[in-house]
Design an enzyme around this catalytic site. Structure first.
Site, PDB file in Angstrom:
ATOM      1  N   HIS A   1      -5.477  -7.344 -11.085  1.00  0.00           N
ATOM      2  CA  HIS A   1      -4.652  -6.233 -11.211  1.00  0.00           C
ATOM      3  C   HIS A   1      -3.395  -6.751 -11.578  1.00  0.00           C
ATOM      4  O   HIS A   1      -2.555  -6.322 -12.645  1.00  0.00           O
ATOM      5  CB  HIS A   1      -4.819  -5.323 -10.260  1.00  0.00           C
ATOM      6  CG  HIS A   1      -3.713  -4.458 -10.133  1.00  0.00           C
ATOM      7  ND1 HIS A   1      -3.760  -3.230 -10.927  1.00  0.00           N
ATOM      8  CD2 HIS A   1      -2.538  -3.951  -9.275  1.00  0.00           C
ATOM      9  CE1 HIS A   1      -2.741  -2.298 -10.627  1.00  0.00           C
ATOM     10  NE2 HIS A   1      -2.163  -2.758  -9.588  1.00  0.00           N
TER      11      HIS A   1
ATOM     12  N   GLN B   1       7.362   5.750 -11.904  1.00  0.00           N
ATOM     13  CA  GLN B   1       7.392   4.199 -11.400  1.00  0.00           C
ATOM     14  C   GLN B   1       8.143   3.361 -12.488  1.00  0.00           C
ATOM     15  O   GLN B   1       9.027   2.674 -11.818  1.00  0.00           O
ATOM     16  CB  GLN B   1       5.889   3.905 -11.139  1.00  0.00           C
ATOM     17  CG  GLN B   1       5.850   2.484 -10.516  1.00  0.00           C
ATOM     18  CD  GLN B   1       4.426   1.949 -10.464  1.00  0.00           C
ATOM     19  OE1 GLN B   1       3.459   2.805 -10.726  1.00  0.00           O
ATOM     20  NE2 GLN B   1       4.033   0.744  -9.745  1.00  0.00           N
TER      21      GLN B   1
ATOM     22  N   LYS C   1       4.716   6.967  -5.629  1.00  0.00           N
ATOM     23  CA  LYS C   1       3.551   6.745  -4.812  1.00  0.00           C
ATOM     24  C   LYS C   1       3.542   7.957  -3.618  1.00  0.00           C
ATOM     25  O   LYS C   1       2.489   8.134  -3.084  1.00  0.00           O
ATOM     26  CB  LYS C   1       3.741   5.515  -4.120  1.00  0.00           C
ATOM     27  CG  LYS C   1       3.728   4.488  -5.245  1.00  0.00           C
ATOM     28  CD  LYS C   1       2.547   3.947  -5.687  1.00  0.00           C
ATOM     29  CE  LYS C   1       2.517   2.842  -6.608  1.00  0.00           C
ATOM     30  NZ  LYS C   1       1.301   2.462  -7.168  1.00  0.00           N
TER      31      LYS C   1
HETATM   32 MN    MN Z   1      -1.266   0.923  -4.571  1.00  0.00          MN
END
Ligand code: MN
Length: 437
Positions: free
Chosen positions: A145, A251, A264
Site C-alpha cells: 500500500h 487528504q 479520516k
Molecule cells: Mn487507514
C-alpha cells in the site's frame, strides 16, 4: 503468545448445531466477544459470545450461575455494557473464561439447558461498540500500500527512507469510530484541484475505503514504561475488521506537513465481534523482512515474533451499490488479500507505540493500515485499485466505480482456514454512504 490448547481441538462440536456446519464464522473453536441487545428494544447493552448463529448472553449466563472459580472475574466483566474491564484483566484471565465457555457449549455439557434459555439469535441482535475507545492510532503496515500510494506522488522514489525502519502511524480520532451497520454522510471539506488558485468547500468527490484490521488493546502499560516485544501480544485482546473511510481529495490538500486530519475523522467502521488472540493461535505464520531489507532493530525483534508473529487471515471487501440492492443482486468483490502480507506484526505495533513510554489503555484501538497485498487485485483501497482514479473498477453487474457513490454499501469479511483446523471468521463490517448534508 497464546498457545494451542483443548479449546482449539478440531474434534469439538457444540450443542448449538449451527456452530458445527464447517462454514460458520463462529464454531466452538472461535468464541469471540461483542456488546449487543435485542433489536428495537431498550434493553441494557451487555456482552455476548457468538456460537453458530446464536449469542450467549453473558449477563443471563452469569445470572444462571454457569461460571465459577478462575473463570468468574472474566465472566462478570464480559457481561458489562463495555468490555474495557474484561480487556484490562489480561489474556490469562480471559483464557480461563474461554475454557469455561468451551466446556459449557460442548455437545453433552451439563450447562446446555441453563445457557439455552438465554440464547439470542444473531438475526435479532443489534450491536454497540464493544469498548469505550479512549485512543485510536492508525498505522501503515502494508509496504505494498505504501509503495502504491507513494508511486502516485513520487514515481521514482515511492517509499520514504524511514518506512523499512519505523512502523509509521498517526493519532486518529476515536469519537467517529462506529459499529458495523452505520451510515454516514459524505464529508465536506476544503478541496483544491491542482490548477485552481484557491480551495473551495465542497462534498468530497473522491471517497474511498481502507480495508484494515483493528487491534484492541487488552492490558495497558503505565506511562513511562515500554512493552518488550516478548510481551507485546499479552497486551492485545483481539482483532476486528476495520474500514477506515477516507476522503482522498480532502487528504491530498490537507496532509502536509502533519498528516491526515479531516479526511479520516468523519467516520470509521469496525465489525462487532472481537476475535481473541487465543482463538487465532492455530493461524499464526512466521514473519520476516525480505533478506535485502533492513532487519528490525533489536527492540522490534524476538524469536517468537519471527517464528509466529504473523497471522494468516483472509480479507475481502465487497460493494453493494443501490442498483444491486434494488435488483437484489449479490454484492461485487472489490479485493481479496491476506493479513500475512503486513510488513510489521501486531506485536511490533504495540512495542513501537510504547518505546517512548506512551501508555496504552484497555480498549484503545490500533488500525493496521490498509492491508494491500503484493498484486494489484489484492489492493485494499480504490485509490490503488483505480490507479489514482484513472482506471475505474468494473463491477459484476456492469456498473463501474472510480470512487464511492451515495448509496454504496461496503462489506468487509475476514476468515481463517487451514487444513487440520476448523474455519473461524470475523463476521462482517458494513457501512453505507449517505448524501452530503
Ligand atoms: Mn487507514
Amino acid at each position: 503468545m497464546a498457545k494451542i490448547n483443548e479449546t482449539h481441538d478440531p474434534a469439538l462440536t457444540s450443542w448449538v448445531l449451527s456452530a458445527n456446519d464447517g462454514r460458520t464464522d463462529f464454531p466452538i473453536q472461535n468464541l469471540p466477544f461483542a456488546v449487543f441487545r435485542r433489536q428495537g428494544t431498550q434493553e441494557a447493552w451487555r456482552g455476548g459470545v457468538a456460537i453458530g448463529d446464536q449469542i450467549v448472553d453473558m449477563a443471563a449466563a452469569l445470572q444462571a450461575g454457569i461460571f465459577e472459580g478462575d473463570a468468574l472475574p472474566a465472566a462478570q466483566a464480559a457481561a458489562e455494557p463495555t468490555l474495557n474491564h474484561l480487556m484490562a484483566l489480561g489474556a490469562g484471565k480471559v483464557s480461563h473464561l474461554r475454557k469455561a465457555l468451551s466446556k459449557a457449549l460442548r455437545a453433552g455439557s451439563k450447562d446446555e439447558a441453563a445457557i439455552k434459555a438465554g440464547l439470542v439469535p444473531q438475526s435479532q441482535a443489534e450491536y454497540a461498540l464493544p469498548a469505550s475507545i479512549g485512543d485510536y492510532t492508525d498505522f501503515y503496515t502494508s509496504i505494498h500500500h505504501a509503495t502504491n500510494i507513494g508511486k502516485q506522488f513520487r514515481p521514482d522514489n515511492p517509499l520514504l527512507p524511514n518506512y523499512k525502519w519505523v512502523p509509521i502511524g498517526y493519532h486518529g480520532r476515536s469519537s467517529s469510530i462506529g459499529i458495523s451497520g452505520q451510515s454516514f454522510k459524505r464529508p465536506r471539506g476544503q478541496l483544491k484541484s491542482p490548477d485552481a488558485d484557491a480551495p473551495q468547500v465542497k462534498p468530497c468527490a473522491r471517497l474511498d475505503i481502507e480495508l484494515e484490521m483493528g487491534i484492541f488493546v487488552g492490558q495497558g502499560n503505565e506511562l513511562g514504561e515500554s512493552v518488550p516485544i516478548e510481551q507485546a501480544e499479552s497486551h492485545i485482546f483481539g482483532l476486528v475488521l476495520f474500514n477506515d473511510w477516507s476522503a482522498r481529495d480532502i487528504q491530498a490538500w490537507e496532509y502536509q506537513p502533519l498528516g491526515p486530519f479531516l479526511s479520516k475523522s468523519f467516520a470509521s467502521t469496525i465489525s462487532p465481534w472481537i476475535v481473541t488472540m487465543e482463538a487465532l493461535a492455530p493461524f499464526r505464520t512466521s514473519f520476516a523482512h525480505p533478506a535485502d531489507d533492513p532487519q528490525p532493530l533489536p527492540y522490534l525483534s524476538g524469536a517468537a515474533n519471527s517464528a509466529e508473529g504473523g497471522l494468516d487471515i483472509q480479507l475481502e471487501a465487497l460493494i453493494e451499490t443501490s442498483q444491486m440492492r434494488n435488483a437484489k443482486a449479490a454484492p461485487a468483490r472489490l479485493t481479496l488479500t491476506n493479513y500475512r502480507h503486513a510488513y510489521w506484526t501486531a506485536g511490533q505495533l504495540v512495542t513501537h507505540h510504547t518505546v517512548n513510554g506512551c501508555n496504552l489503555q484497555p480498549g484503545d484501538l490500533l488500525g493496521t493500515g490498509t492491508l494491500s497485498g503484493p498484486t494489484l487485485d489484492q489492493a485494499c483501497a480504490l485509490i490503488e485499485l483505480t490507479s489514482g482514479g484513472k482506471n475505474p473498477v468494473q463491477l459484476s453487474n456492469g456498473e463501474s466505480r472510480t470512487w464511492l457513490e451515495d448509496g454504496d454499501t461496503v462489506i468487509l469479511r475476514g476468515w481463517c482456514e487451514k487444513p487440520g483446523t476448523v474455519r473461524i471468521g470475523f463476521g462482517e463490517c458494513v457501512g453505507t454512504v449517505l448524501p452530503s448534508a
